[in-house]
Design a protein around this motif. Structure first.
Motif, short mmCIF file in Angstrom:
data_model
loop_
_atom_site.label_atom_id
_atom_site.label_comp_id
_atom_site.label_asym_id
_atom_site.label_seq_id
_atom_site.Cartn_x
_atom_site.Cartn_y
_atom_site.Cartn_z
N UNK A 22 51.68 55.53 -51.96
CA UNK A 22 53.55 55.34 -52.18
C UNK A 22 54.08 56.26 -53.30
N UNK A 23 53.63 56.49 -54.32
CA UNK A 23 53.98 56.91 -55.40
C UNK A 23 54.62 58.75 -55.79
N UNK A 24 54.13 59.57 -54.74
CA UNK A 24 54.57 60.38 -54.49
C UNK A 24 55.83 60.83 -53.44
N UNK A 25 56.01 59.42 -52.35
CA UNK A 25 57.27 59.22 -51.80
C UNK A 25 58.05 59.30 -52.72
N UNK A 26 57.88 57.98 -53.57
CA UNK A 26 59.21 57.59 -54.78
C UNK A 26 59.55 58.34 -55.22
N UNK A 27 58.48 59.57 -56.03
CA UNK A 27 58.87 60.50 -56.27
C UNK A 27 60.32 61.18 -55.42
N UNK A 28 59.97 61.56 -54.82
CA UNK A 28 60.74 62.73 -53.40
C UNK A 28 62.29 62.11 -53.59
N UNK A 30 63.75 59.50 -55.74
CA UNK A 30 64.22 59.08 -57.24
C UNK A 30 64.87 61.09 -56.49
N UNK A 31 64.43 61.64 -56.71
CA UNK A 31 65.17 63.44 -56.59
C UNK A 31 66.07 63.42 -56.34
N UNK A 32 65.91 62.53 -54.44
CA UNK A 32 66.82 62.65 -53.41
C UNK A 32 67.92 62.08 -54.41
N UNK A 33 68.20 61.65 -55.39
CA UNK A 33 69.45 60.45 -55.28
C UNK A 33 70.15 60.74 -56.54
N UNK A 34 69.02 61.19 -57.87
CA UNK A 34 69.34 61.75 -58.66
C UNK A 34 70.21 63.50 -58.75
N UNK A 35 70.13 64.14 -57.55
CA UNK A 35 70.42 65.08 -57.04
C UNK A 35 71.67 64.64 -56.45
N UNK A 39 72.42 64.77 -61.61
CA UNK A 39 71.37 64.33 -62.94
C UNK A 39 70.56 64.82 -63.14
N UNK A 40 70.04 65.82 -62.72
CA UNK A 40 69.18 67.03 -62.44
C UNK A 40 68.23 67.24 -63.17
N UNK A 41 68.87 67.25 -64.78
CA UNK A 41 68.88 67.79 -66.10
C UNK A 41 66.92 66.53 -66.44
N UNK A 42 67.61 65.37 -65.68
CA UNK A 42 66.38 64.28 -65.58
C UNK A 42 65.61 63.61 -64.75
N UNK A 43 66.01 64.47 -63.83
CA UNK A 43 64.94 64.10 -62.72
C UNK A 43 63.24 64.14 -62.85
N UNK A 44 62.56 65.52 -64.02
CA UNK A 44 61.40 65.93 -64.05
C UNK A 44 60.97 64.08 -65.18
N UNK A 45 61.45 63.32 -66.10
CA UNK A 45 61.06 62.28 -66.53
C UNK A 45 61.25 61.28 -66.13
N UNK A 46 62.61 60.72 -65.03
CA UNK A 46 62.71 59.96 -64.00
C UNK A 46 61.65 60.33 -63.44
N UNK A 48 58.35 60.96 -63.66
CA UNK A 48 57.57 60.25 -64.48
C UNK A 48 57.09 59.10 -64.62
N UNK A 49 58.19 58.73 -64.83
CA UNK A 49 58.31 56.78 -65.20
C UNK A 49 58.08 56.29 -64.07
N UNK A 50 58.92 56.66 -62.88
CA UNK A 50 58.56 55.88 -61.50
C UNK A 50 57.11 55.94 -61.48
N UNK A 51 56.15 57.06 -61.63
CA UNK A 51 54.85 56.87 -61.73
C UNK A 51 54.39 56.29 -62.41
N UNK A 52 53.85 55.97 -63.74
CA UNK A 52 54.26 55.49 -64.66
C UNK A 52 53.96 53.53 -64.82
#
Length: 220
Positions: A22-28, A30-35, A39-46, A48-52
């Motif tokens: 499920x983690x990979x789907x959730x990352x996608x 989150x990327x879509x919503x933040x885009x 909020x493009x600058x914090x997508x990677x950090x967000x 990572x936080x979701x994954x952990x």
């Protein structure tokens, strides 16, 4: 809220089952919503936080646990929450240099987030973290002076009427249409003054690429 100068960042949540895949789907997601939220600058950090946070549920509560991801704005910060039904297994922060497995995920969260914590409710535990967005306001854009100047121009391109017609639905596409109208009008203006439209587009694209690569050098 002005439909050009403001961005609607409505809270959203998504129930899921705590499984590693499920983690990979959730990352996608989150990327879509933040885009969409700009909020493009914090997508990677967000991501990572979701994954952990999800991994924390899997490792310490159990695979298959019914869980919910909730994302919202907390002032000028992005707030990420993971809800699970176990109020006993509390995440802890340990030194990332230690060999112990427990808590290492939260050490990563603590390294990228402004703050994090745990809230206990009657029927659930909420593990949350908040990331600084760098936004000038909770409904504003990042992007510097150029973005703010364009927002001012777009406000005269009929966005309010279109927003009312759509009853608040599809606001992003309305703003995009207004931006395209603005660009087209500028090109008409340049052609009316005897300028080469193709050359202007090439120069604008080149300038954009240079400035996008070095955002700190954007003119005020």
């Amino acid at each position: 809220m002005d439909c050009i100068a403001g961005v609607s960042r409505k809270p959203w949540s998504l129930p899921f089952t705590a499984e590693p895949e499920e983690a990979a789907a959730l990352r996608r997601i989150v990327r879509f919503h933040l885009g969409q939220w700009g909020l493009h600058d914090i997508i990677d950090a967000a991501q990572l936080c979701v994954t952990e946070l999800v991994s924390n549920v899997i490792n310490h509560v159990g695979t298959g646990t019914p869980t919910t991801l909730a994302v919202s704005m907390s002032g000028l910060r992005l707030r990420i929450e993971v809800h699970d039904p176990d109020t006993r297994a509390l995440p802890t922060l340990v030194d990332a240099a230690l060999e112990a497995e427990s808590g290492r995920g939260m050490a990563l969260v603590g390294a990228v987030a402004d703050r994090w914590g745990v809230q206990l409710q009657e029927d659930r535990k909420v593990t949350w973290c908040e990331l600084a967005t760098g936004l000038p306001s909770d409904s504003g854009h990042s992007g510097g002076a150029r973005v703010h100047r364009v927002e001012t121009l777009l406000s005269v391109y009929g966005c309010e009427a279109a927003r009312l017609r759509l009853a608040g639905f599809g606001a992003l596409s309305v703003v995009e249409d207004a931006a395209i109208d603005l660009i087209a009008d500028v090109l008409h203006w340049m052609r009316a003054h005897g300028r080469d439209v193709d050359e202007a587009l090439e120069r604008a694209e080149s300038q954009f690429e240079v400035e996008a690569a070095e955002p700190e050098n954007l003119p005020l």
